[in-house]
Scaffold this active site. Structure first.
Site, PDB file in Angstrom:
ATOM      1  N   GLU A 174      -4.838  -8.831  -3.130  1.00 52.36           N
ATOM      2  CA  GLU A 174      -4.361  -9.679  -2.035  1.00 52.36           C
ATOM      3  C   GLU A 174      -4.724  -9.041  -0.698  1.00 52.36           C
ATOM      4  O   GLU A 174      -4.502  -7.863  -0.494  1.00 52.36           O
ATOM      5  CB  GLU A 174      -2.843  -9.857  -2.157  1.00 52.36           C
ATOM      6  N   LYS A 233     -10.415  -3.519  -2.864  1.00 44.80           N
ATOM      7  CA  LYS A 233      -9.125  -3.588  -2.165  1.00 44.80           C
ATOM      8  C   LYS A 233      -8.820  -2.262  -1.468  1.00 44.80           C
ATOM      9  O   LYS A 233      -8.473  -2.234  -0.278  1.00 44.80           O
ATOM     10  CB  LYS A 233      -8.019  -3.951  -3.168  1.00 44.80           C
ATOM     11  N   CYS A 289       1.099  -0.219   3.058  1.00 49.62           N
ATOM     12  CA  CYS A 289      -0.132  -0.082   2.275  1.00 49.62           C
ATOM     13  C   CYS A 289      -1.205   0.860   2.811  1.00 49.62           C
ATOM     14  O   CYS A 289      -1.826   1.563   2.020  1.00 49.62           O
ATOM     15  CB  CYS A 289      -0.729  -1.455   2.039  1.00 49.62           C
TER      16      CYS A 289
HETATM   17  P1  NAD Z   1       7.729  -5.341  -2.698  1.00 47.65           P
HETATM   18  O1  NAD Z   1       8.372  -4.033  -2.924  1.00 47.65           O
HETATM   19  O2  NAD Z   1       8.085  -6.161  -1.512  1.00 47.65           O
HETATM   20  O3  NAD Z   1       7.961  -6.278  -3.984  1.00 47.65           O
HETATM   21  C1  NAD Z   1       7.797  -5.840  -5.298  1.00 47.65           C
HETATM   22  C2  NAD Z   1       8.889  -6.488  -6.156  1.00 47.65           C
HETATM   23  O4  NAD Z   1       8.620  -6.211  -7.530  1.00 47.65           O
HETATM   24  C3  NAD Z   1      10.300  -5.958  -5.893  1.00 47.65           C
HETATM   25  O5  NAD Z   1      11.146  -7.022  -5.491  1.00 47.65           O
HETATM   26  C4  NAD Z   1      10.732  -5.358  -7.239  1.00 47.65           C
HETATM   27  O6  NAD Z   1      12.105  -5.550  -7.528  1.00 47.65           O
HETATM   28  C5  NAD Z   1       9.864  -6.114  -8.213  1.00 47.65           C
HETATM   29  N1  NAD Z   1       9.679  -5.441  -9.502  1.00 47.65           N
HETATM   30  C6  NAD Z   1       9.314  -4.154  -9.734  1.00 47.65           C
HETATM   31  N2  NAD Z   1       9.219  -3.934 -11.060  1.00 47.65           N
HETATM   32  C7  NAD Z   1       9.538  -5.096 -11.687  1.00 47.65           C
HETATM   33  C8  NAD Z   1       9.608  -5.498 -13.049  1.00 47.65           C
HETATM   34  N3  NAD Z   1       9.309  -4.651 -14.032  1.00 47.65           N
HETATM   35  N4  NAD Z   1       9.978  -6.760 -13.329  1.00 47.65           N
HETATM   36  C9  NAD Z   1      10.277  -7.639 -12.334  1.00 47.65           C
HETATM   37  N5  NAD Z   1      10.208  -7.318 -11.015  1.00 47.65           N
HETATM   38  C10 NAD Z   1       9.846  -6.052 -10.696  1.00 47.65           C
HETATM   39  O7  NAD Z   1       6.146  -5.064  -2.704  1.00 47.65           O
HETATM   40  P2  NAD Z   1       5.004  -5.905  -1.963  1.00 47.65           P
HETATM   41  O8  NAD Z   1       4.908  -5.533  -0.539  1.00 47.65           O
HETATM   42  O9  NAD Z   1       5.137  -7.333  -2.337  1.00 47.65           O
HETATM   43  O10 NAD Z   1       3.696  -5.295  -2.660  1.00 47.65           O
HETATM   44  C11 NAD Z   1       3.382  -5.580  -3.998  1.00 47.65           C
HETATM   45  C12 NAD Z   1       1.968  -5.114  -4.275  1.00 47.65           C
HETATM   46  O11 NAD Z   1       1.052  -5.833  -3.441  1.00 47.65           O
HETATM   47  C13 NAD Z   1       1.717  -3.640  -3.975  1.00 47.65           C
HETATM   48  O12 NAD Z   1       0.814  -3.141  -4.936  1.00 47.65           O
HETATM   49  C14 NAD Z   1       1.052  -3.662  -2.622  1.00 47.65           C
HETATM   50  O13 NAD Z   1       0.190  -2.565  -2.455  1.00 47.65           O
HETATM   51  C15 NAD Z   1       0.243  -4.926  -2.679  1.00 47.65           C
HETATM   52  N6  NAD Z   1      -0.020  -5.562  -1.372  1.00 47.65           N
HETATM   53  C16 NAD Z   1       0.949  -5.655  -0.426  1.00 47.65           C
HETATM   54  C17 NAD Z   1       0.700  -6.305   0.776  1.00 47.65           C
HETATM   55  C18 NAD Z   1       1.755  -6.429   1.837  1.00 47.65           C
HETATM   56  O14 NAD Z   1       1.438  -6.924   2.905  1.00 47.65           O
HETATM   57  N7  NAD Z   1       2.994  -6.037   1.613  1.00 47.65           N
HETATM   58  C19 NAD Z   1      -0.545  -6.903   0.994  1.00 47.65           C
HETATM   59  C20 NAD Z   1      -1.516  -6.802   0.005  1.00 47.65           C
HETATM   60  C21 NAD Z   1      -1.239  -6.133  -1.182  1.00 47.65           C
HETATM   61  C1  UGA Z   2      -2.887  -4.667   5.985  1.00 50.63           C
HETATM   62  C2  UGA Z   2      -4.232  -5.371   5.936  1.00 50.63           C
HETATM   63  O1  UGA Z   2      -4.548  -5.893   7.225  1.00 50.63           O
HETATM   64  C3  UGA Z   2      -4.237  -6.494   4.905  1.00 50.63           C
HETATM   65  O2  UGA Z   2      -5.529  -7.064   4.791  1.00 50.63           O
HETATM   66  C4  UGA Z   2      -3.809  -5.936   3.550  1.00 50.63           C
HETATM   67  O3  UGA Z   2      -3.714  -6.969   2.587  1.00 50.63           O
HETATM   68  C5  UGA Z   2      -2.454  -5.257   3.695  1.00 50.63           C
HETATM   69  O4  UGA Z   2      -2.537  -4.212   4.687  1.00 50.63           O
HETATM   70  C6  UGA Z   2      -1.991  -4.578   2.446  1.00 50.63           C
HETATM   71  O5  UGA Z   2      -2.789  -4.265   1.573  1.00 50.63           O
HETATM   72  O6  UGA Z   2      -0.786  -4.356   2.403  1.00 50.63           O
HETATM   73  P1  UGA Z   2      -0.519  -5.186   7.093  1.00 50.63           P
HETATM   74  O7  UGA Z   2      -0.250  -3.753   6.806  1.00 50.63           O
HETATM   75  O8  UGA Z   2       0.467  -6.194   6.669  1.00 50.63           O
HETATM   76  O9  UGA Z   2      -1.924  -5.618   6.437  1.00 50.63           O
HETATM   77  O10 UGA Z   2      -0.707  -5.390   8.670  1.00 50.63           O
HETATM   78  P2  UGA Z   2      -1.907  -5.019   9.687  1.00 50.63           P
HETATM   79  O11 UGA Z   2      -2.050  -6.130  10.621  1.00 50.63           O
HETATM   80  O12 UGA Z   2      -3.124  -4.580   8.979  1.00 50.63           O
HETATM   81  O13 UGA Z   2      -1.288  -3.800  10.490  1.00 50.63           O
HETATM   82  C7  UGA Z   2      -1.102  -2.535   9.890  1.00 50.63           C
HETATM   83  C8  UGA Z   2      -0.699  -1.521  10.942  1.00 50.63           C
HETATM   84  O14 UGA Z   2      -1.789  -1.224  11.804  1.00 50.63           O
HETATM   85  C9  UGA Z   2       0.435  -1.995  11.852  1.00 50.63           C
HETATM   86  O15 UGA Z   2       1.313  -0.934  12.101  1.00 50.63           O
HETATM   87  C10 UGA Z   2      -0.292  -2.420  13.114  1.00 50.63           C
HETATM   88  O16 UGA Z   2       0.526  -2.357  14.242  1.00 50.63           O
HETATM   89  C11 UGA Z   2      -1.405  -1.396  13.153  1.00 50.63           C
HETATM   90  N1  UGA Z   2      -2.585  -1.842  13.917  1.00 50.63           N
HETATM   91  C12 UGA Z   2      -3.298  -2.921  13.508  1.00 50.63           C
HETATM   92  C13 UGA Z   2      -2.986  -1.125  15.037  1.00 50.63           C
HETATM   93  O17 UGA Z   2      -2.350  -0.125  15.412  1.00 50.63           O
HETATM   94  N2  UGA Z   2      -4.095  -1.532  15.723  1.00 50.63           N
HETATM   95  C14 UGA Z   2      -4.822  -2.605  15.346  1.00 50.63           C
HETATM   96  O18 UGA Z   2      -5.846  -2.913  16.014  1.00 50.63           O
HETATM   97  C15 UGA Z   2      -4.417  -3.327  14.208  1.00 50.63           C
END
Ligand code: NAD
Ligand code: UGA
Length: 491
Positions: A174, A233, A289
């Protein structure tokens, strides 16, 4: 392996599982989407009638949930039931940095993903497409496949091999960013699908591509080998974070030389090969992340005996630690070398604007460093609760990475009582700022720009300092009121 998907389950109702599944359900009314989680409170919050109280704050999300929830989008704690019913199961659980054992502080903790794979294998009675949505180290699909295949035969020895369920594993990372998740999902730059190189793998890939094709143009659905997808990713996040560390490195030089980092960023960003995005200098990147994924990449490189490559990427995280430390140090230095007993107002605690997420937010680290000097910190953030703020600081006391070259040795852990006595959380920014010695802007919330800064100035102690960690304030206006303004990367 099904080719026409009508039932999807997603394990993990977090920042990714919730919004991604809500958008799939919105765009595909013919598909039943069930999002499950072991966290009953989280599921209850997703089922809230009051859409302003969903567990994830994300612009546009309430509208999407309102449209699909109860129609073809369901949130439930019945993990087993959802697995049993679905043809396609997304694993969207957390993959945090390990805090124990082998790879502590670096490797991704895959225990939640592994549990999901075991549970799917245990429960499945018919064929399933298992989709890695979580961010995972390259080659995790192999581990998932091994678990699925081994567990599928466990205790099912009496079943004929031909009637055992088959599994196809896909990687579908994602790329959404928090704060813009709904837009990122509706108008994705690309959807990436990695599949195993066999007939079932290709059929599964097609089935998932068909789901996305309900709204994503076909040319934006990219298919690759499974290892390339997993590695893409980690690489995307490493490149994005690297841009921030690069411009932040230049910000330090700007401060010494009189150059202006925003002007430099603008000038280089006009080169179409560099491009203007992700060049905003700041107090340092946060979020769940970037750091986690880079450390994971570094760990993988070390594992594959590529120390030079590991060191190269690790520097992105070290520079980010340095940037947060530099900001905190500047506050202490400017306030005549001590902040002990001084009131420092924090505007913002979330790691970026338009989210209630605080994971790895720079604010936590800056606060921690000022608290070492016994500052009195008064926080206002429009979306973050007081309990979250205290929890973040308490967590850091237990899990401080001790390889941080800027701050390694001199830190002592603060107790929960000390934290609560030194940190006050306010509902009103004007209260947080009253009688403050200094204001630090940690998050770029739009509302901060529109405050009555004259009134704030009148109510602050003089000299009234502002440390703008996001460069959002207008220097001319702010300094003409009388403030001493320190910005990032402005000489
Ligand atoms: P999160 O902690 O917000 O959500 C994860 C959820 O999974 C929790 O609510 C937890 O209770 C649940 N969970 C864990 N083990 C479980 C199980 N065995 N059965 C059922 N539920 C279970 O995490 P997130 O931010 O959504 O991130 C999830 C993944 O996506 C991570 O690998 C992260 O790196 C990736 N990711 C996150 C973002 C982001 O913006 N947060 C963007 C891209 C990718
Ligand atoms: C980031 C990536 O942008 C997503 O593509 C990815 O899916 C995600 O991580 C993930 O894998 O979790 P996110 O962390 O939600 O998304 O937000 P960003 O907009 O990337 O910002 C990350 C951090 O960098 C923030 O603290 C932001 O303030 C900072 N940032 C961003 C800067 O300091 N300068 C910039 O120019 C951009």
């Amino acid at each position: 392996i099904a080719s026409n998907i009508t039932k999807i389950a997603c394990i993990g109702a977090g920042y990714v599982g919730g919004p991604t599944m809500a958008v799939i359900a919105k765009q595909c009314p013919h598909i039943k989407v069930t999002v499950v989680d072991i966290n009953a409170q989280r599921i209850a919050d997703w089922n809230q009638i009051d859409l302003d109280r969903l567990p994830v704050y994300e612009p546009g999300l309430p509208e999407v949930v309102a449209e699909a929830r109860g129609r073809n989008l369901f949130f439930s704690t019945d993990v087993e039931g959802a697995i049993r019913e679905a043809q396609m199961i997304f694993i969207s659980v957390n993959t945090p940095t390990k805090t124990y054992g082998v790879g502590k502080g670096m490797a991704a903790d895959l225990k939640y993903v592994e549990l999901c794979a075991r549970q799917i294998a245990e429960i499945a009675t018919d064929d399933k497409i298992v989709v890695e949505k979580s961010t995972l180290p390259v080659r995790t699909a192999q581990a998932i496949r091994t678990i699925l295949d081994a567990a599928a035969t466990n205790g099912k020895d009496t079943q004929l091999a031909t009637s055992r369920p088959k599994f196809a594993v896909l990687s579908n990372p994602e790329f959404l960013a928090e704060g813009t998740a709904i837009n990122d999902l509706l108008y994705a730059d690309r959807m990436l699908i990695g599949s195993e190189d066999n007939e079932d793998g290709k059929r599964a890939e097609q089935a998932l591509a068909d789901v996305y094709a309900n709204w994503v143009p076909r040319e934006r659905i990219v298919t690759t080998r499974i290892w390339s997808s997993e590695l893409s990713k980690l690489t995307a996040n490493a490149f994005l974070a690297q841009r921030i560390s690069s411009i932040n490195a230049i910000s330090a030089l700007c401060e010494r030389t009189g150059a202006d980092v925003d002007e430099v960023a603008h000038a280089i960003g006009m080169d179409s090969r560099i491009g203007p995005k992700f060049l905003k200098s700041s107090v340092g990147f946060g979020g769940s992340c970037f750091q986690k994924d880079i450390l994971n990449l570094v760990y993988l490189c070390r594992h594959f005996n590529l120390p030079e490559v590991a060191d190269y990427w690790e520097q992105v995280v070290k520079l980010n630690d340095y940037q947060k430390h530099r900001f905190a140090k500047q506050i202490i230095d400017t306030l005549f070398n001590t902040v002990s007993g001084k009131k420092i107002a924090f505007l913002g605690w979330a790691f970026k604007k338009d989210t209630n997420d605080t994971r790895e937010s720079a604010a936590i680290y800056v606060a921690d460093e000022l608290l070492q000097d016994r500052a009195e910190i008064h926080v206002y953030d429009p979306k973050v609760t007081a309990e979250q703020i205290y929890g973040d600081l308490e967590y850091l006391q237990k899990h401080r990475r001790n390889d941080n070259p800027c701050t390694a040795t001199q830190f002592s852990a603060l107790s929960a009582v000390e934290i609560r006595s030194l940190v006050t959380v306010h509902d009103s920014p004007y209260e947080a700022l009253k009688n403050a010695h200094a204001t630090a802007i940690l998050t770029e919330w739009d509302e901060f720009k529109g405050y009555d800064w004259q009134q704030i100035y009148n109510n602050m102690l003089k000299p009234a300092f502002i440390f703008d960690g996001r460069n959002i304030l207008n220097r001319k206006e702010i300094t003409s009121i009388g403030f001493e303004l320190k910005s990032i990367g402005k000489g």
